[in-house]
Design a protein around this motif. Structure first.
Motif, PDB file in Angstrom:
ATOM      1  N   ALA A 170      48.158  48.962  50.844  1.00 57.20           N
ATOM      2  CA  ALA A 170      47.594  48.303  52.025  1.00 57.20           C
ATOM      3  C   ALA A 170      46.111  48.643  52.163  1.00 57.20           C
ATOM      4  N   GLY A 171      45.761  49.875  51.805  1.00 62.30           N
ATOM      5  CA  GLY A 171      44.356  50.273  51.839  1.00 62.30           C
ATOM      6  C   GLY A 171      43.506  49.463  50.878  1.00 62.30           C
ATOM      7  N   ALA A 172      44.079  49.122  49.734  1.00 63.53           N
ATOM      8  CA  ALA A 172      43.358  48.303  48.764  1.00 63.53           C
ATOM      9  C   ALA A 172      43.093  46.909  49.326  1.00 63.53           C
ATOM     10  N   LEU A 173      44.056  46.369  50.061  1.00 59.80           N
ATOM     11  CA  LEU A 173      43.864  45.058  50.689  1.00 59.80           C
ATOM     12  C   LEU A 173      42.746  45.107  51.726  1.00 59.80           C
TER      13      LEU A 173
ATOM     14  N   MET B 162      36.058  35.356  46.534  1.00 59.65           N
ATOM     15  CA  MET B 162      36.960  36.514  46.485  1.00 59.65           C
ATOM     16  C   MET B 162      36.724  37.272  45.173  1.00 59.65           C
ATOM     17  N   SER B 163      36.509  38.571  45.255  1.00 57.61           N
ATOM     18  CA  SER B 163      36.201  39.374  44.072  1.00 57.61           C
ATOM     19  C   SER B 163      37.428  39.596  43.201  1.00 57.61           C
ATOM     20  N   ILE B 164      37.173  40.056  41.973  1.00 55.21           N
ATOM     21  CA  ILE B 164      38.269  40.350  41.050  1.00 55.21           C
ATOM     22  C   ILE B 164      39.141  41.473  41.584  1.00 55.21           C
ATOM     23  N   TYR B 165      38.517  42.428  42.301  1.00 55.71           N
ATOM     24  CA  TYR B 165      39.290  43.535  42.879  1.00 55.71           C
ATOM     25  C   TYR B 165      40.197  43.046  44.008  1.00 55.71           C
ATOM     26  N   ALA B 166      39.701  42.081  44.792  1.00 52.13           N
ATOM     27  CA  ALA B 166      40.518  41.517  45.874  1.00 52.13           C
ATOM     28  C   ALA B 166      41.729  40.788  45.297  1.00 52.13           C
ATOM     29  N   ILE B 167      41.493  39.986  44.260  1.00 46.20           N
ATOM     30  CA  ILE B 167      42.592  39.250  43.607  1.00 46.20           C
ATOM     31  C   ILE B 167      43.593  40.231  43.011  1.00 46.20           C
TER      32      ILE B 167
ATOM     33  N   GLY C  21      39.931  50.918  39.478  1.00 44.37           N
ATOM     34  CA  GLY C  21      38.603  50.960  40.078  1.00 44.37           C
ATOM     35  C   GLY C  21      38.460  50.179  41.366  1.00 44.37           C
ATOM     36  N   VAL C  22      39.591  49.835  42.002  1.00 42.80           N
ATOM     37  CA  VAL C  22      39.541  49.117  43.280  1.00 42.80           C
ATOM     38  C   VAL C  22      38.860  49.982  44.339  1.00 42.80           C
ATOM     39  N   PHE C  23      39.120  51.292  44.277  1.00 39.51           N
ATOM     40  CA  PHE C  23      38.484  52.235  45.200  1.00 39.51           C
ATOM     41  C   PHE C  23      37.330  52.934  44.482  1.00 39.51           C
ATOM     42  N   SER C  24      36.168  52.926  45.088  1.00 37.44           N
ATOM     43  CA  SER C  24      35.013  53.585  44.479  1.00 37.44           C
ATOM     44  C   SER C  24      35.187  55.098  44.460  1.00 37.44           C
ATOM     45  N   ASP C  25      35.887  55.619  45.459  1.00 40.42           N
ATOM     46  CA  ASP C  25      36.160  57.059  45.550  1.00 40.42           C
ATOM     47  C   ASP C  25      37.666  57.245  45.719  1.00 40.42           C
ATOM     48  N   GLN C  26      38.340  57.672  44.657  1.00 37.11           N
ATOM     49  CA  GLN C  26      39.805  57.733  44.680  1.00 37.11           C
ATOM     50  C   GLN C  26      40.332  58.762  45.678  1.00 37.11           C
TER      51      GLN C  26
END
Length: 429
Positions: A291-294, A1-6, A41-46
């Motif tokens: 929810a989109g980040a998840l 699991m990536s740092i962004y997922a956590i 930075g969870v989303f590459s394109d905000q």
């Protein structure tokens, strides 16, 4: 699991806990969480993430309906209908109780639960005080009815707006499935409450007091009142024919809100817009991003796979699991974040080439049932509950504890889950 997922999972948990314990306003904590995820930075394109994950159809539908309901409320139509019911059915405590419960449920299918409660609770206090009968069964019944009635249509409760938008259901096809189970669940609640409060509901009503209720003073402008009735009917027809008219539900709602404002109260634009629950719209906006980040980080896929494995690849068991999980989680975390988290799980299954499910209708409707029915489990499960109980304290100085409410709510929700599970099985399997 990536740092962004956590990171996404931690933010989601913090936001949910913040709403459960109510130490911070839910809109504030949700917006802070969404902003943090965008900035981290969870989303590459905000901007792309906002376009992809925020359901603007839902947000605009909410905005339009809020403007519409506020505009019609000022004409007195809702209060007039409520007190007219009293004049028709107020000769007997049982018929008064049942008619008010059904009227609240009916209203909740077309205007939001909070507005329904704001209209009916003060009116109910006036009625019960005048007739010298116990207000508690009426208040509890109206709370339960507002949550159950809201599940009947796509505009009745925010989760339905979100689900119908995600699944592509029209107003009519959704209502045809949900109205029968709404009525059955409502009858179950009425029977239980009559059993619980038999002594209070057996009291005879003073018929002279009922005759003295005057509804004529409620309507200040007869022309506006008649127009509001036509507008209300036209909006229902427009929702029912939205697919035939090739209209999005948000387009119908926006047209309803701003056309009614133009016809009835154009001078009240600023006042009406000030009554819009902007904090709720921002709350939804933030939840869609969380929810989109998840989904973006793969958390949704992991949860989806676990759920499918747990249910043994059975559509029936999967649907029942969604019904139960959504009901009980809603009781403690509000149905909006729960629905926002579950929709991507189901969508992930619908687009997966390896999915063993071909018909997703029972899953979508199970989510709607669970998200709405779970609102009756605890006093914090729905905004309407909080507001109604706040009125109870404000007008009567009575406070209902968490567990006092939950002892009624638990029995009702368990019964409604069982009834709904049988219905889902009967309709889809």
């Amino acid at each position: 699991m990536s740092i962004y997922a956590i990171t996404s999972l931690i933010v989601f948990i913090i936001v949910v806990l913040g709403m459960v314990f109510q130490k911070i306003d839910r809109t504030l904590i949700a917006m802070l969480g969404a902003i943090f995820l965008l900035g981290a930075g969870v989303f590459s394109d905000q901007i792309g993430a906002i376009k992809e994950y925020v359901d603007f159809n839902t947000l605009l539908l909410l905005l339009g309906m809020m403007v519409f309901v506020e505009t019609l409320r000022k004409t007195g139509i809702f209060t007039f209908l409520g007190l007219s019911m009293l004049k028709l059915f107020g000769n007997n405590t049982y018929t008064l109780f049942i008619s008010l419960i059904f009227l609240v449920a009916l209203f909740s299918g077309f205007i939001d639960n909070v507005t329904t409660i704001l209209v009916f609770i003060p009116m109910t206090f006036a009625i019960t005080d005048s007739l010298k009968i116990n207000y508690l069964p009426f208040i509890l019944g109206e709370i339960f009815a507002s949550n159950i009635g809201g599940m009947a249509t796509i505009i009745g409760d925010p989760p339905n707006i979100m689900i119908a938008s995600a699944a592509g259901y029209s107003f009519t096809e959704f209502a045809l499935i949900m109205y029968p189970i709404t009525i059955v669940n409502l009858i179950f609640v009425i029977i239980l409450l009559i059993y619980f409060f038999k002594k209070d509901l057996s009291i005879k009503i003073d018929k002279e007091a009922v005759k003295n209720f005057d509804v004529s003073h409620i309507v200040e402008n007869k022309k506006e009142f008649i127009l509001s009735i036509f507008l209300f009917g036209a909006v229902i027809v427009a929702f029912a024919l939205q697919h035939e008219l090739n209209l999005e539900s948000s387009t119908v709602a926006l047209a309803a809100g701003f056309f009614s404002l133009f016809i009835l109260r154009p001078e009240d634009l600023k006042d009406t817009l000030s009554k819009v629950e902007w904090e709720n719209i921002l709350f939804f906006f933030a939840l869609f991003l969380i929810a989109g980040a998840l989904e973006e980080t793969g958390i949704i896929s992991i949860f989806s796979n676990i759920l499918v494995d747990f249910t043994g690849n059975s559509l029936l068991i999967f649907s029942f699991s969604i019904l139960v999980i959504s009901s009980f989680f809603t009781g403690f975390m509000n149905n909006v974040p729960l629905t926002a988290a579950m929709i991507p799980v189901i969508e992930k299954l619908t687009i997966s080439e390896s999915s063993i499910f071909t018909n997703f209708d029972p899953i979508w409707y199970s989510l709607s049932l669970g998200a709405c029915l779970g609102g009756n489990l605890t006093p914090i499960a729905a905004s309407a509950n909080v507001i109604a109980l706040g009125f109870l304290t404000q007008f009567k100085g009575k406070t209902i504890s968490f567990w006092e409410f939950a002892k009624y709510g638990l029995i009702i929700v368990l019964g409604n889950i069982l009834i709904s599970a049988i219905y889902i099985n009967f309709v889809f399997f």
